[in-house]
Write an enzyme that holds these catalytic residues in place. Structure first.
Site, PDB file in Angstrom:
ATOM      1  N   GLY A  12       0.852  -1.175   0.000  1.00  0.00           N
ATOM      2  CA  GLY A  12       0.000   0.000   0.000  1.00  0.00           C
ATOM      3  C   GLY A  12       0.889   1.226   0.000  1.00  0.00           C
ATOM      4  N   LYS A 202       1.729   2.442  15.407  1.00  0.00           N
ATOM      5  CA  LYS A 202       1.433   3.695  16.082  1.00  0.00           C
ATOM      6  C   LYS A 202       0.966   3.538  17.525  1.00  0.00           C
ATOM      7  CE  LYS A 202       0.021   5.890  11.747  1.00  0.00           C
ATOM      8  NZ  LYS A 202      -1.093   6.558  11.017  1.00  0.00           N
ATOM      9  N   GLU A 273      -6.503   4.450  10.048  1.00  0.00           N
ATOM     10  CA  GLU A 273      -5.868   4.350  11.363  1.00  0.00           C
ATOM     11  C   GLU A 273      -5.969   5.663  12.124  1.00  0.00           C
ATOM     12  OE1 GLU A 273      -2.425   1.987  12.501  1.00  0.00           O
ATOM     13  OE2 GLU A 273      -2.021   1.764  10.358  1.00  0.00           O
ATOM     14  N   HIS A 277      -8.397   7.895  16.047  1.00  0.00           N
ATOM     15  CA  HIS A 277      -7.958   8.807  17.100  1.00  0.00           C
ATOM     16  C   HIS A 277      -8.864  10.028  17.251  1.00  0.00           C
ATOM     17  CE1 HIS A 277      -4.138   6.742  17.791  1.00  0.00           C
ATOM     18  NE2 HIS A 277      -4.015   6.642  16.483  1.00  0.00           N
TER      19      HIS A 277
END
Length: 408
Positions: A12, A202, A273, A277
């Site tokens: 990716g 992360k 991703e 958050h």
């Protein structure tokens, strides 16, 4: 140092950029890459490496390596449209059926069908069509479109089978399943791999999962550098250096800015991703969102997403390096998916007390001209090279970016 052979799992955004950046770094030879449906391996270069490994000292440089330009050209293109299918070829009933938990790189159908799912940017579900985000060109999808690519149902296992002659492996995969990267590391250890694993993960809680496997990694002879991108990674290391002025660190603030003119379609894993958050979202809700829902969210914010108090592994990585308590680290930033210009300057601020009682703040900034590719993939390859030196010296286990200085 002698030439380093490396493999990339996942093609990716991060995987493709790593291969691209590696062409501008000395001493690196990419010899393998894989996505859900295919694998490209330079068997000749690996055989040359095996033949030279019996000589005294470090192994000599390999010949050849993947034709990165051809591989990138072959896997570039628009995302085609078509009905989505699940593992058994049926239309998925829920959005969670759109994304394979290991970025589409499961080694068996049972693994793929039983695990929750996430977007790997390079792949989705076994049997699915181009709508899941795989780059399309010619008659094949992804790596199988390359002249170097071979179709396979077990891409990770195929790379592991050749790993004796591979110095390092970059895990360019998503981490929407917290234990996914640790499970991949475990698979390499179980296969007896002796070399380097590097990841740009992360989330803070993943570090503990890797530490739980540290003994198995050490016994196998693996040196694992975790969180080796920009943040965590490059900026974590910058904070560790900035902290050296102080005898006590009170606060570390990391504030990043990223521009992605190529948008969501070319950066699916990264954007998904990050959405986890946002206020009101978490890993589970981000994983279950459809592409249409994510695009609508991006539209709602005019392409600019702001993040505060992110669960980034910088905190535990700085704590394990003895810099400060994890609770004293904050990470946030701004992502603009419609512009290559950074919406804000990436800055690290370390505040602390000096030996003579003074209180001060050291500040480190990245130039706005440096791209995400430069600040993520460059450091990842730098940490990879440093880890190879440690591994060749017999230094095994799990390390963070505040404990290792990357090689240029």
């Amino acid at each position: 140092m002698d030439d380093v052979t490396f493999a990339v799992l996942g093609t990716g955004g991060i995987g493709r950029r790593t291969l691209d950046v590696s062409r501008h770094k000395e001493g690196l030879t990419p010899v393998a890459a894989c996505d859900r449906d295919g694998v490209a391996i330079d068997h000749g270069a690996l055989e040359s490496r095996r033949d030279s490994s019996g000589s005294s000292g470090a192994r000599s440089a390999s010949d050849g390596g993947l034709d990165v330009a051809e591989l990138l050209d072959a896997t570039e293109g628009n995302v085609a449209s078509g009905p989505e299918e699940s593992v058994d070829g049926t239309t998925p009933a829920t959005p969670t059926d759109d994304y394979a938990s290991d970025g589409g790189l499961a080694s068996s159908a049972s693994e793929t069908s039983s695990d929750p799912r996430s977007d790997g940017g390079a792949a989705a579900v076994e049997g699915s069509t181009a709508s899941d985000g795989v780059k399309q060109t010619g008659e094949g999808a992804g790596i199988v479109a390359s002249e170097q690519g071979e179709p396979t149902a077990t891409p990770i296992d195929d790379v592991i089978a050749e790993s004796e002659a591979i110095d390092a492996v970059l895990l360019a995969l998503p981490n929407l399943e917290h234990d996914f990267i640790p499970r991949i590391a475990e698979r390499f250890a179980d296969a007896g791999y002796e070399g380097v694993l590097v990841d740009v993960l992360k989330r803070s809680r993943v570090i503990g999962m890797l530490d739980d496997r540290a003994e198995a990694l050490e016994e196998s002879g693996i040196t694992f550098v975790c969180g080796a991108g920009a943040t965590p990674g490059f900026l974590t290391g910058a904070a560790a250096l900035a902290a050296q002025s102080f005898v006590e660190v009170e606060e570390v603030e990391i504030w990043w800015g990223v521009g992605l003119k190529s948008g969501y379609e070319d950066n699916r894993g990264t954007v998904r991703e990050d959405i986890a958050h946002l206020d009101g979202y978490d890993v589970e809700t981000a994983r279950e969102m459809s592409d249409e829902e994510i695009e609508a969210l991006v539209d709602e914010h005019d392409g600019v997403l702001e993040f505060r108090d992110m669960e980034h592994a910088d905190d535990v990585l700085l704590e394990r390096a003895g810099i400060c308590d994890a609770a004293d680290v904050t990470v946030g930033g701004v992502l603009d998916v419609r512009s290559d210009e950074k919406p804000t300057t990436t800055t690290v601020r370390v505040t602390g007390r000096t030996f003579d009682g003074e209180r001060g703040t050291n500040t480190f900034q990245l130039d706005d001209a440096t791209s995400m590719e430069a600040n993520v993939n460059g450091p990842a390859l730098g940490y990879l090279k440093a880890a190879v030196l440690r591994n060749r010296a017999g230094d095994y286990g799990v390390y963070g970016p505040a404990e290792v200085m990357p090689r240029f």
